[in-house]
Design a protein around this motif. Structure first.
Motif, PDB file in Angstrom:
ATOM      1  N   ASN A   1       0.808  -1.220   0.000  1.00  0.00           N
ATOM      2  CA  ASN A   1       0.000   0.000   0.000  1.00  0.00           C
ATOM      3  C   ASN A   1       0.840   1.270   0.000  1.00  0.00           C
ATOM      4  N   VAL A   2       2.155   1.151  -0.026  1.00  0.00           N
ATOM      5  CA  VAL A   2       3.015   2.334  -0.130  1.00  0.00           C
ATOM      6  C   VAL A   2       3.232   2.641  -1.607  1.00  0.00           C
ATOM      7  N   ASP A   3       2.797   3.806  -2.041  1.00  0.00           N
ATOM      8  CA  ASP A   3       2.955   4.222  -3.431  1.00  0.00           C
ATOM      9  C   ASP A   3       4.363   4.795  -3.605  1.00  0.00           C
ATOM     10  N   ARG A   4       5.224   4.004  -4.225  1.00  0.00           N
ATOM     11  CA  ARG A   4       6.634   4.389  -4.351  1.00  0.00           C
ATOM     12  C   ARG A   4       6.824   5.606  -5.249  1.00  0.00           C
ATOM     13  N   ILE A   5       5.956   5.763  -6.235  1.00  0.00           N
ATOM     14  CA  ILE A   5       6.094   6.895  -7.161  1.00  0.00           C
ATOM     15  C   ILE A   5       5.628   8.177  -6.493  1.00  0.00           C
ATOM     16  N   LYS A   6       4.387   8.177  -5.977  1.00  0.00           N
ATOM     17  CA  LYS A   6       3.870   9.386  -5.331  1.00  0.00           C
ATOM     18  C   LYS A   6       4.700   9.773  -4.116  1.00  0.00           C
TER      19      LYS A   6
END
Length: 888
Positions: A863-868
């Motif tokens: 659930n960690v958005d690496r891009i954002k």
């Protein structure tokens, strides 16, 4: 011929599977005991002795439940709250590091007051009837720099740390003397709570372990420490002073120090029933094998199987940010009990916040946040793992005296890890069966048609009655031949939690789980009647078989004995077992079900939660309805709000202009005992300017709306002059210097009307000019200021809950660091009401840095958005307030 071969193969397979779940325990039983301390230490009737298998208190076996709580990592005003929560959840011994580097950051200047008041902490434990295990070092580890050895010791070239170097031992002697001075009169022999002292942590210098530990023990005893138990954490080397120091084990299923290049880590040996107590298989040379069963030969055992670091939570390290599920805690405890642990020590049990030093931060990262996803978290809330942990604590509290003398027996089939994992602790007549079909982050197959057969000294037991399927993620323990106040439970396919006595009624609480139906087989001897609500009771020769049970609060089997006493069996659901609490109100035990946090203080039962409406069900064995529901409804406040404002790179600075001349300058005081970690000057001007710091020209780089310069190398601890020189008169400038010190302090110097021109006269202000609005994408930085409700009006805890995009975040109150975290995808809780005095006059600022473009070597939950999260932003903000009620 073809069909005969298939039939033979099936027969062989069935025989193998059948044998896999059998164990011969006819020779199980007591082993000769040898004592480490020949004479018991402590008050009369409560003397503590340690033997090769377990601890005795007053001549009776005990199985302590110990939780780690570091007093220096929590505001002393909330120690009592955390200790009450520990006690309410079944902890009866508190372990705490005494961290030398925090108490004596500068040589000869010791601090034992406020949050460092060790004596007050130990006295609080005594008031709450909690024993204390001091882990005094000198070396601690504890995710502290240098393992909490002071920097002035580590940097002393005249000595060798963690050795028999005479100078190091002399310093260690002084340290023990300092610690003893704080706790004099509080040792167990004096009627105080301190029963044990740890001397070293993971000490593995080959050839030095025995001599160094014995030197430290002598220093501690000479200083005054005379305790029943001296210990060391020890799972990397098989050397230890046998008969003198007890080695403690550590078992972590989530291992954040193993980065595995950002990938999921393979299962560890500790996720199976194994005698591997330490990483080098210490003790495996005394395993005894009889038939298809192996056990430790207790008669050759030098020390009991004690632990101090059973991980039920886990820290978040930079390269591994796992969010641990509650089931991991229950499984780890289940595995440890099944392999013979006789002191259950959890690390951490209470999270906290690393204090800042005058010179340094001391955490290894995060520098301040030490939440540890513990049962009791950084700011006192209950972690998800508490649900599994406390029900097993209650089991150990209640059945530990029976369990402690029982050795652990493992089937040889466990060595094939593809087989169902199980174990038994038994004295040859009674005991407990432990089963595990759980792997952390991996799936296991369903094992079909499982039935366990135990050959005991006087009988053979087979259970369940009909074979069952054991599904993926299952783990449990079942009792057999359990004495329930004179009634013998032959077996139950339910997990015991605890018992409760009121008048002539003794109640036993179990729960049904993992899709396996509850059933009980009960000896009929001495029983007058037995009946169960919604259950089928069948009399079979000299036994009763109870089945068809519908688990729940109303599921009560009542057994009336010939002498008129009653035994009640309450079968709860797994969810209800999560809400289970046991405590003492006055002189009477009580049992309750509530999803709220529960404590007992000053003879009051208190429940606390985030909702204005809370419910508790109190067990009433003398009433027709077993559980009495009580609803508490307070006045719900309007939804509390926290407004968040995004700060620009020079948001607190003002535009200034020279009025006359070409110079804008300011002298700042940079005095600090701490060195500078980062220092950045950001500025914007309508004319080309040269930057000089303390007379030296500094180059700057344009980053979009502004320019920035790294000025770390130029800052002095003392007077600093910043000087801008423009190419034309009346230049307009806005600037901000952000300095991060190595002790965590953040200071900002902004342009304002106190700046001077070249004639040393105040500059002019230009309030109408727009400021740079955003940090450049290149910086990957965001600052956010929070407007909070008036915290001074609330007595109960108020927390700020936020989620964010980013890599890591630090919260500041003014210049001071509050806490920090690495983004792991879980909401970040900040106990803001615990800093309400500071927040009454200062704003809360959260500084977030973003990930770089490459995060493949960092383990992150899905659930960690690496891009954002390369670009800091606040996702959600909530204010949560506690409501506390006194239960009638």
């Amino acid at each position: 011929m073809k069909y005969s071969c298939i039939a033979l193969a099936c027969l062989l397979y069935a025989t193998a599977v059948h044998g896999q779940y059998e164990m011969n325990l006819k020779n199980a039983g007591k082993v000769p005991l040898s004592y480490l301390n020949k004479v018991g230490i402590g008050p009369k009737g409560k003397e503590i002795r340690i033997n090769n298998i377990y601890m005795e208190e007053g001549g009776k076996p005990v199985l302590p439940v110990m939780g780690e709580f570091h007093y220096v990592r929590m505001d002393h005003r909330y120690w009592r709250d955390a200790l009450l929560k520990m006690k309410a959840s079944g902890i009866n011994m508190v372990a705490t590091y005494v961290m030398w580097s925090l108490h004596e950051e500068t040589e000869g200047k010791q601090n034992w007051s406020g949050n460092y008041d060790l004596r007050r902490f130990v006295e609080l434990c005594a008031e709450l009837d909690l024993k204390v295990h001091l882990r005094a070092g000198p070396y601690c580890n504890a995710e502290m720099q240098h393992g909490a050895l002071p920097e002035w010791i580590v940097n002393n070239k005249a000595l060798v740390i963690r050795s028999n170097d005479p100078l190091y031992l002399n310093y260690s002697k002084k340290w023990y003397q300092s610690v003893y001075k704080q706790v004099r009169g509080l040792l167990y022999k004096d009627g105080g709570p301190i029963v044990a002292l740890q001397l070293e942590n993971e000490f593995v210098k080959k050839g030095l372990v025995v001599s160094h530990l014995m030197n430290l023990k002598k220093l501690a005893r000479d200083a005054g420490f005379d305790v029943p138990l001296y210990t060391m954490t020890h799972w990397m080397d098989s050397e230890y002073p046998k008969g003198e120091v007890v080695p403690y084990g550590g078992f972590y299923i989530e291992t954040p120090w193993v980065t595995n290049n950002g990938k999921i880590t393979p299962p560890t040996n500790f996720e199976y029933f194994t005698y591997n107590r330490l990483s080098d298989n210490i003790g495996t040379d005394i395993i005894k094998v009889e038939g298809n069963v192996e056990s430790f030969d207790g008669s050759k055992n030098d020390s009991p199987f004690f632990t101090c670091e059973v991980g039920v939570g886990a820290p978040t390290f930079y390269h591994r940010r796992a969010v641990v599920p509650e089931e991991m805690a229950g499984e780890n405890i289940n595995l440890r009990l099944g392999t013979g642990v006789n002191l259950m020590g959890y690390y951490m049990y209470v999270g906290g916040t690393n204090p800042r030093g005058e010179k340094n931060t001391y955490g290894n990262g995060p520098y301040f946040g030490y939440d540890y996803q513990a049962p009791i978290r950084e700011f006192g809330t209950l972690g998800g793992v508490m649900k599994e942990t406390k029900k097993l604590n209650y089991f150990i509290n209640d059945f530990g005296t029976q369990l402690a003398p029982m050795l652990a027996y493992l089937p040889l089939s466990n060595k094939n890890k593809d087989n169902l994992q199980w174990a038994v602790r038994s004295d040859g007549k009674s005991g407990f069966l432990f089963v595990s079909n759980y792997l952390y982050r991996y799936d296991r197959p369903t094992y079909e048609k499982v039935q366990f057969k135990l050959q005991l000294r006087d009988e053979e037991l087979a259970f369940p009655r009909k074979p069952v399927d054991i599904v993926n993620k299952s783990y449990f323990l079942w009792p057999f031949n359990l004495d329930m106040a004179g009634v013998n439970l032959k077996y139950g396919t339910v997990q015991p939690i605890t018992s409760h006595r009121e008048g002539k009624i003794t109640s036993y609480f179990f729960f049904e789980d993992d899709g396996i139906s509850a059933e009980y087989l009960i000896d009929a001897l001495g029983i007058k009647t037995i009946h169960g609500q919604g259950a089928k009771v069948s009399k079979e020769k000299n036994r009763y078989f109870v089945s068809g049970i519908v688990a729940g609060k109303e599921s009560v089997i009542t057994i009336t004995r010939n002498n008129g006493e009653q035994v009640k069996l309450v079968t709860l659901t797994e969810k209800q077992s999560d809400d289970f609490w046991k405590g003492k109100h006055g002189q009477k035990d009580f049992v309750a079900l509530t999803s709220s946090s529960l404590t007992v203080d000053d003879n009051k039962i208190l429940i606390t939660g985030d909702e204005a409406s809370q419910q508790i069900s109190l067990y009433r064995p003398l009433k027709l309805k077993a559980f009495e529901n009580k609803l508490y409804q307070g006045q719900k406040l309007a939804q509390l709000q926290a407004a968040v404002t995004v700060l620009g790179p020079m948001d607190q600075a003002s535009w200034i202009h020279t009025k006359t001349g070409t110079v804008l300058k300011k002298t700042f005081d940079g005095t600090s005992l701490a060195n500078v970690s980062e220092a950045t000057l950001r500025f914007s001007s309508d004319k080309d300017v040269k930057l000089r710091w303390n007379g030296k020209e500094v180059s700057a780089k344009s980053v979009g709306e502004y320019a920035k310069a790294d000025v770390k190398a130029h800052i002095l601890s003392g007077s600093n002059e910043i000087r801008f020189e423009s190419e034309g008169n009346d230049a307009n400038l806005i600037a901000s210097v952000e300095i991060l010190y190595k002790n965590g302090v953040r200071k900002v110097w902004n342009t304002d009307d106190t700046w001077l021109n070249e004639e040393n006269k105040p500059v002019g202000a230009n309030g109408g000019k727009a400021k740079p609005a955003h940090y450049s994408a290149e910086e990957r930085l965001g600052l956010f200021v929070f407007d909070l409700p008036d915290l001074m009006q609330f007595k109960d805890d108020v927390r700020l809950q936020l989620s964010y995009f980013g890599d890591k975040a630090t919260a500041y109150i003014g210049n001071e660091p509050f806490t920090d975290t690495y983004n792991n995808g879980a909401p970040w809780l900040l106990g803001v009401s615990r800093k309400k005095e500071e927040l009454n006059t200062n704003k809360l600022i959260v500084r977030i840095t973003g990930f770089g473009a490459d995060t493949q070597n960092i383990f992150l939950e899905d659930n960690v958005d690496r891009i954002k999260s390369q670009y800091p932003a606040i996702k959600t903000v909530n204010i949560l307030k506690n409501y506390t009620y006194i239960v009638d």
